[in-house]
Design a protein around this motif. Structure first.
Motif, PDB file in Angstrom:
ATOM      1  N   VAL A 186       0.834  -1.206   0.000  1.00 21.32           N
ATOM      2  CA  VAL A 186       0.000   0.000   0.000  1.00 21.32           C
ATOM      3  C   VAL A 186       0.867   1.255   0.000  1.00 21.32           C
ATOM      4  N   ARG A 187       1.853   1.276   0.878  1.00 19.26           N
ATOM      5  CA  ARG A 187       2.730   2.454   0.988  1.00 19.26           C
ATOM      6  C   ARG A 187       3.555   2.634  -0.277  1.00 19.26           C
ATOM      7  N   ASP A 188       3.993   1.509  -0.829  1.00 17.90           N
ATOM      8  CA  ASP A 188       4.770   1.566  -2.060  1.00 17.90           C
ATOM      9  C   ASP A 188       3.952   2.214  -3.180  1.00 17.90           C
ATOM     10  N   ILE A 189       2.712   1.753  -3.316  1.00 19.92           N
ATOM     11  CA  ILE A 189       1.855   2.252  -4.396  1.00 19.92           C
ATOM     12  C   ILE A 189       1.496   3.722  -4.186  1.00 19.92           C
ATOM     13  N   LEU A 190       1.075   4.060  -2.972  1.00 21.66           N
ATOM     14  CA  LEU A 190       0.540   5.400  -2.754  1.00 21.66           C
ATOM     15  C   LEU A 190       1.607   6.468  -2.546  1.00 21.66           C
ATOM     16  N   PHE A 191       2.689   6.077  -1.855  1.00 19.85           N
ATOM     17  CA  PHE A 191       3.621   7.120  -1.423  1.00 19.85           C
ATOM     18  C   PHE A 191       5.002   7.033  -2.069  1.00 19.85           C
ATOM     19  N   LYS A 192       5.280   5.916  -2.777  1.00 19.91           N
ATOM     20  CA  LYS A 192       6.588   5.834  -3.444  1.00 19.91           C
ATOM     21  C   LYS A 192       6.400   5.913  -4.955  1.00 19.91           C
ATOM     22  N   GLN A 193       5.553   4.999  -5.487  1.00 20.05           N
ATOM     23  CA  GLN A 193       5.266   5.079  -6.920  1.00 20.05           C
ATOM     24  C   GLN A 193       4.467   6.347  -7.241  1.00 20.05           C
ATOM     25  N   ASN A 194       3.686   6.804  -6.287  1.00 19.94           N
ATOM     26  CA  ASN A 194       2.868   7.998  -6.471  1.00 19.94           C
ATOM     27  C   ASN A 194       3.080   8.940  -5.296  1.00 19.94           C
ATOM     28  N   THR A 195       2.434  10.065  -5.357  1.00 25.26           N
ATOM     29  CA  THR A 195       2.669  11.058  -4.294  1.00 25.26           C
ATOM     30  C   THR A 195       1.358  11.478  -3.645  1.00 25.26           C
ATOM     31  N   TYR A 196       0.557  10.479  -3.303  1.00 23.28           N
ATOM     32  CA  TYR A 196      -0.691  10.777  -2.606  1.00 23.28           C
ATOM     33  C   TYR A 196      -0.418  11.347  -1.220  1.00 23.28           C
ATOM     34  N   SER A 197      -1.372  12.108  -0.739  1.00 22.22           N
ATOM     35  CA  SER A 197      -1.302  12.595   0.637  1.00 22.22           C
ATOM     36  C   SER A 197      -2.333  11.821   1.452  1.00 22.22           C
ATOM     37  N   LEU A 198      -2.105  11.728   2.742  1.00 24.73           N
ATOM     38  CA  LEU A 198      -3.047  11.016   3.606  1.00 24.73           C
ATOM     39  C   LEU A 198      -4.384  11.736   3.701  1.00 24.73           C
ATOM     40  N   ASN A 199      -4.417  12.993   3.232  1.00 24.79           N
ATOM     41  CA  ASN A 199      -5.680  13.730   3.243  1.00 24.79           C
ATOM     42  C   ASN A 199      -6.474  13.560   1.953  1.00 24.79           C
ATOM     43  N   ASP A 200      -5.851  12.877   0.966  1.00 26.14           N
ATOM     44  CA  ASP A 200      -6.582  12.620  -0.278  1.00 26.14           C
ATOM     45  C   ASP A 200      -7.669  11.572  -0.059  1.00 26.14           C
ATOM     46  N   ARG A 201      -8.654  11.600  -0.959  1.00 28.62           N
ATOM     47  CA  ARG A 201      -9.711  10.590  -0.924  1.00 28.62           C
ATOM     48  C   ARG A 201      -9.715   9.884  -2.283  1.00 28.62           C
TER      49      ARG A 201
END
Lengths: 338, 338
Positions: A186-201
């Motif tokens: 999950v972290r790899d996809i959201l925060f490494k491959q992509n730059t999502y924020s924890l406030n995104d929906r």
């Protein structure tokens, strides 16, 4: 003591925390050398203690990143007591281990309040714990959590591989999202491959990422234990790391396979979103996440209706997700049923 | 699975490790959802389960720095089972939690071989464990270890604060060096305030620092449990963090104090060296280290000779280190006896 405090270990902060947890948990015996649990054995002919230990994996890093620590303790208890329950045992007591770099009493209280809540949901007792302050071991506000649950069952009532039969119905109990597995992906996809924020929906989700990802792991004791005690459950798989394939395999005898009808239950939006964003194969999804089923029960077909309605009455979302067939320990996901 | 492996979690390496540990521990049931322990209750009228959880603190950082991982598992078991023993209970079984950043099977095998050895020394059974691979949580080859021990005692035979009496003799059992406490101070003195190498040998020590610091914590079950079962031990303090003052206080009723005659037992050279090098006050030393006593037993004076000789026959180094006097829960170290 001064020298020790200068070296980064505050023994008095630790004592203060023990007092706080005593109050939270209503267990005044916490803090002695060992936790005590008197055994009432009237109901057991050949009692067997069933124990399990687990952590919550890198879901912790989400809690740390979001600075939200109040429910990660529920995850911890859930991971352990659901394993105990899956053997057919009643959870009796729990202990926790919290390793921190620097003891922050407020944060530790939040974490342990979650543990206390989880133990309450599991109808068990918190008998002890350890909070270890380890300078230089954990950095960046990291901490680790380990849990330990002990339950009891009568030898003859333990759920064993001898119970499941050909034709048994598989009942799937809805998970509360991701639970505590697959978070490195999950972290790899959201925060490494992509730059999502924890406030995104994300598209299909009805809450922010931080709340979606931190949804606490469901504790199934209250709803499932009565059925185990009635003897109407043949076997239970707690769906954790490795997903349906690895976890359902563990309950299969050599002559049975499990066939799941994909589409017969609801896969959480977060998992579909992660599949899309991370370009995951269905196999990746299947072997990493619970796919929406936190627990799978094998039930003799004659008992299935009654068990399903009892579980629903107890508040579970239950689907008939498949059956046991003659086979050789395969877990088959039939996608043509969609 | 491929995606999960790319994200840093190798599930198959984990399965391989479970197989290795099954072989090491001779327990083929490891790897199921929960560890099983059948209870034989013939000997117990009102059985009480006594459990304890602990880690080994930053002694881990010494093991990591020295790249020597074979005995840290003994420390882990010792910290837990000695606590269980201190309540008067017989350790039954143990579970371990190992959190790693990246799973190195050889290192994990070394660590868990130590756990297996410790469990054997404690005459207990390893019934389960969890090895959690958590990328980004632990860096620099760091890992954390938590242990959980469960023991049993008859309610009436639990060691309680009601047992100790004025005039009881305090028997001190020699520690095997530092055991698993005070290591943040040790590291601060040796490696931050100073630039010692793990290959150096301090003045009074007969081995290199790496071997001196990693001496495994002594497990007292084999020698002390028979005396507990005979009923000739009034109370036991396991000397861990906080040293003699904090740990002996825990066994004192409100109307007794403990008086130790400093000089009546041997303080390990490593502690004296650390005091000198780190310019520690005696109070620092006393409140951080075990001062050479891993366990202190309170024994009614009429039993003291017999208990002492039985412990010596079982291989312990035992000293008469003090006595209980009427008082108000003070732990007094009389240095004028030197």
């Amino acid at each position: 003591m001064d020298a020790y405090k200068k070296a980064g270990v505050d023994i008095n902060a630790g004592y203060k925390l023990v007092d706080d947890i005593k109050n939270l948990s209503n267990n005044k015996d916490l803090g002695s050398f060992g936790g005590l649990f008197p055994l009432s054995l009237g109901a057991y002919k050949n009692p067997v203690l069933v124990s399990g230990t687990d952590g919550v994996g890198t879901k912790l890093l989400i809690a740390i990143k979001a600075n939200l620590h109040k429910t990660i303790g529920i995850d911890l208890v859930a991971m352990c007591v659901n394993d105990v329950l899956a053997q057919g045992a009643k959870p009796l007591f729990f202990l926790d281990y919290l390793g921190v770099g620097h003891l922050d009493n407020e944060k530790a209280k939040d974490i342990l309040a979650g543990v206390v809540e989880g133990v309450s949901q599991a109808q068990a007792k918190l008998v002890g714990g350890e909070t270890a302050e380890m300078p230089d071991m954990y950095t960046h506000g990291h901490y680790d959590l380990a849990g330990f649950a002990v339950g009891i069952a009568d030898q003859a009532k333990l759920l064993s591989k001898a119970n499941p039969r050909e034709g048994d119905v598989l009942l799937g109990l809805a998970s509360n999202g991701l639970h505590s597995n697959g978070f490195s992906l999950v972290r790899d996809i959201l925060f490494k491959q992509n730059t999502y924020s924890l406030n995104d929906r994300l598209a299909g989700c009805n809450r922010d990422l931080k709340d979606e990802l931190l949804r606490p792991t469901k504790i199934y004791v209250k709803s499932v234990l009565p059925l185990v005690e009635q003897g109407t459950v043949a076997s239970i798989a707690h769906i954790t790391g490795g997903g349906l394939p690895e976890n359902v395999t563990r309950i299969l005898p050599d002559n049975l396979s499990a066939v799941f009808d994909y589409g017969s239950w609801q896969v959480p939006a977060i998992m579909k979103d992660l599949q899309k964003i991370g370009h995951l194969s269905f196999d990746d999804l299947l072997h990493t996440f619970n796919l929406g089923l936190g627990m799978v029960l094998a039930v003799h077909s004659g008992d299935a209706d009654e068990v399903q309605s009892q579980l629903q009455a107890a508040g579970e979302i239950v689907s008939r997700v498949g059956r046991l067939t003659s086979g050789d320990k395969q877990v088959i996901i039939r996608k043509d049923q969609q």
